[in-house]
Design an enzyme around this catalytic site. Structure first.
Site, PDB file in Angstrom:
ATOM      1  N   HIS A   1      -3.101  -4.346   2.902  1.00 25.20           N
ATOM      2  CA  HIS A   1      -4.094  -3.707   3.769  1.00 25.20           C
ATOM      3  C   HIS A   1      -3.588  -3.424   5.180  1.00 25.20           C
ATOM      4  O   HIS A   1      -3.937  -2.407   5.756  1.00 25.20           O
ATOM      5  CB  HIS A   1      -5.398  -4.506   3.845  1.00 25.20           C
ATOM      6  CG  HIS A   1      -6.419  -3.949   4.796  1.00 25.20           C
ATOM      7  ND1 HIS A   1      -7.080  -2.768   4.543  1.00 25.20           N
ATOM      8  CD2 HIS A   1      -6.886  -4.398   5.997  1.00 25.20           C
ATOM      9  CE1 HIS A   1      -7.927  -2.525   5.559  1.00 25.20           C
ATOM     10  NE2 HIS A   1      -7.819  -3.489   6.447  1.00 25.20           N
TER      11      HIS A   1
ATOM     12  N   GLU B   1      -4.175   1.820  -2.990  1.00 23.79           N
ATOM     13  CA  GLU B   1      -5.456   2.160  -2.351  1.00 23.79           C
ATOM     14  C   GLU B   1      -5.393   3.354  -1.400  1.00 23.79           C
ATOM     15  O   GLU B   1      -6.423   3.932  -1.084  1.00 23.79           O
ATOM     16  CB  GLU B   1      -6.044   0.954  -1.612  1.00 23.79           C
ATOM     17  CG  GLU B   1      -5.344   0.648  -0.296  1.00 23.79           C
ATOM     18  CD  GLU B   1      -6.287   0.107   0.772  1.00 23.79           C
ATOM     19  OE1 GLU B   1      -7.480  -0.047   0.506  1.00 23.79           O
ATOM     20  OE2 GLU B   1      -5.802  -0.147   1.880  1.00 23.79           O
TER      21      GLU B   1
ATOM     22  N   HIS C   1      -0.447  -2.970   6.244  1.00 18.46           N
ATOM     23  CA  HIS C   1       0.619  -1.966   6.220  1.00 18.46           C
ATOM     24  C   HIS C   1       1.871  -2.314   7.028  1.00 18.46           C
ATOM     25  O   HIS C   1       2.738  -1.454   7.194  1.00 18.46           O
ATOM     26  CB  HIS C   1       0.103  -0.589   6.686  1.00 18.46           C
ATOM     27  CG  HIS C   1      -0.846   0.068   5.747  1.00 18.46           C
ATOM     28  ND1 HIS C   1      -0.953   1.445   5.622  1.00 18.46           N
ATOM     29  CD2 HIS C   1      -1.736  -0.434   4.874  1.00 18.46           C
ATOM     30  CE1 HIS C   1      -1.889   1.745   4.731  1.00 18.46           C
ATOM     31  NE2 HIS C   1      -2.377   0.610   4.269  1.00 18.46           N
TER      32      HIS C   1
ATOM     33  N   HIS D   1     -10.366   0.853   0.235  1.00 15.74           N
ATOM     34  CA  HIS D   1     -10.438   2.311   0.025  1.00 15.74           C
ATOM     35  C   HIS D   1     -10.651   2.689  -1.441  1.00 15.74           C
ATOM     36  O   HIS D   1     -10.540   3.861  -1.805  1.00 15.74           O
ATOM     37  CB  HIS D   1      -9.172   2.996   0.544  1.00 15.74           C
ATOM     38  CG  HIS D   1      -9.102   3.062   2.034  1.00 15.74           C
ATOM     39  ND1 HIS D   1      -9.848   3.958   2.760  1.00 15.74           N
ATOM     40  CD2 HIS D   1      -8.410   2.334   2.943  1.00 15.74           C
ATOM     41  CE1 HIS D   1      -9.606   3.790   4.055  1.00 15.74           C
ATOM     42  NE2 HIS D   1      -8.740   2.804   4.196  1.00 15.74           N
TER      43      HIS D   1
ATOM     44  N   ASP E   1       0.807  -1.220   0.000  1.00  9.42           N
ATOM     45  CA  ASP E   1       0.000   0.000   0.000  1.00  9.42           C
ATOM     46  C   ASP E   1       0.850   1.285   0.000  1.00  9.42           C
ATOM     47  O   ASP E   1       1.591   1.546   0.955  1.00  9.42           O
ATOM     48  CB  ASP E   1      -0.917   0.035   1.234  1.00  9.42           C
ATOM     49  CG  ASP E   1      -1.773  -1.212   1.383  1.00  9.42           C
ATOM     50  OD1 ASP E   1      -1.278  -2.322   1.099  1.00  9.42           O
ATOM     51  OD2 ASP E   1      -2.927  -1.077   1.818  1.00  9.42           O
TER      52      ASP E   1
ATOM     53  N   HIS F   1      -6.268  -8.679  -0.224  1.00 13.22           N
ATOM     54  CA  HIS F   1      -6.414  -7.483   0.608  1.00 13.22           C
ATOM     55  C   HIS F   1      -7.319  -7.824   1.794  1.00 13.22           C
ATOM     56  O   HIS F   1      -8.536  -7.934   1.643  1.00 13.22           O
ATOM     57  CB  HIS F   1      -7.023  -6.360  -0.238  1.00 13.22           C
ATOM     58  CG  HIS F   1      -6.842  -5.009   0.359  1.00 13.22           C
ATOM     59  ND1 HIS F   1      -5.667  -4.309   0.271  1.00 13.22           N
ATOM     60  CD2 HIS F   1      -7.683  -4.227   1.070  1.00 13.22           C
ATOM     61  CE1 HIS F   1      -5.797  -3.149   0.885  1.00 13.22           C
ATOM     62  NE2 HIS F   1      -7.012  -3.077   1.387  1.00 13.22           N
TER      63      HIS F   1
HETATM   64 FE   FE2 Z   1      -4.032   0.246   2.910  1.00 17.10          FE
HETATM   65 FE   FE2 Z   2      -7.116  -1.488   2.818  1.00 18.88          FE
END
Ligand code: FE2
Ligand code: FE2
Length: 272
Positions: free
Chosen positions: A180, A42, A182, A71, A11, A155
């Protein structure tokens, strides 16, 4: 044997993340002999979604495919952009009729490469169709069509759901890479069927942060339970992801290596 080297970046968070990715992709491409680049975008627009302009910038910088996630719709103008850009993916397991696609096949000098994105259903919104059934069906469709190199962005929030996806698709796709959450995990491996796996690729964003957002704002939220804004953090950026070598004849992952690169001086483009 024909082998393709693929970079997958987790991400991308806000302006610091996307500027670092755009600066570094051409350098990384050369240094690591990359032949195909996938990035998760995202959070590229101020942490919330992606705009057409940002998608174009990432593609121009060398990304072959951009994946998204929960997102995906945060920037309203992206809805109408989706049908015009097949290299931008939203999760596959949205209902039929949703703008955009969750899968794309691109030609490369080494042969065709497919990228698929699915979204989990544990502790993540909105509730989508079953990602396991959707991913299995899509992998079978792609393989029946003669595509062997298939990279899946899973994700999802929970480690169990991501590992289950990796195990389900073992031997059916080249790699399952999580996004997702991170935070890069250290479980990069190749499953017995030949599928490369990593629970979380990590993020491309400010190092001194909480998932890319300002530390003070997130800590205050947890202490106070009050609603607040989470500005994108400042300071040096870390790029996180994985580099994969995929056998183009069988689709097997021959090697997976985590990438975690702290950029000491982004302006000079010097990895540190
Ligand atoms: Fe993210
Ligand atoms: Fe996400």
């Amino acid at each position: 044997m024909s082998v393709i080297r693929i970079l997958f970046l987790g991400d991308i968070v806000g302006e610091p993340g996307r500027k670092a990715v755009i600066d570094q992709l051409p350098i990384l491409k050369q240094m690591e002999s990359l032949e195909f680049i996938i990035v998760n975008g995202e959070n590229a627009a101020g942490g919330k979604g992606i705009t057409p302009r940002i998608a174009i910038d990432l593609l121009r910088a060398g990304a072959a495919v951009i994946t998204t996630g929960d997102h995906v719709w945060d920037q309203p103008e992206i809805v109408d952009y989706f049908p015009t850009e097949p290299r931008l993916l939203r999760p596959l397991n949205y209902p039929d009729g949703t703008p955009g696609c969750g899968s794309v096949v691109l030609e490369t000098p080494k042969g065709r490469v497919a990228v698929v994105q699915v979204q989990g259903r544990s502790f993540i919104q909105p509730p989508l169709e079953n990602p396991f059934l959707a991913a299995e069906k899509e992998a079978a469709r792609l393989r029946a069509d003669g595509v062997t190199a298939i990279i899946v962005d899973m994700h999802a929030e929970t480690t169990s759901e991501k590992i289950a996806m990796g195990r389900l698709l073992d031997g059916k796709v080249s790699a399952v890479l999580g996004t997702h959450t991170h935070v890069q995990t250290a479980d990069d491996s190749i499953f017995p069927g030949g599928t490369g796996y990593l629970t979380d690729a990590g993020m491309c964003g400010p190092e001194e942060s909480i998932l890319g957002r300002s530390i003070e704002s997130v800590v205050w939220r947890f202490k106070s339970s009050m609603p607040t804004r989470f500005p994108i953090a400042k300071g040096p950026v870390r790029l996180c992801g994985a580099i994969l070598d995929v056998d183009m004849e069988t689709g097997a992952c021959l090697a997976i290596r985590r990438l975690s690169l702290l950029l000491a001086d982004r302006a000079a483009g010097t990895p540190g």
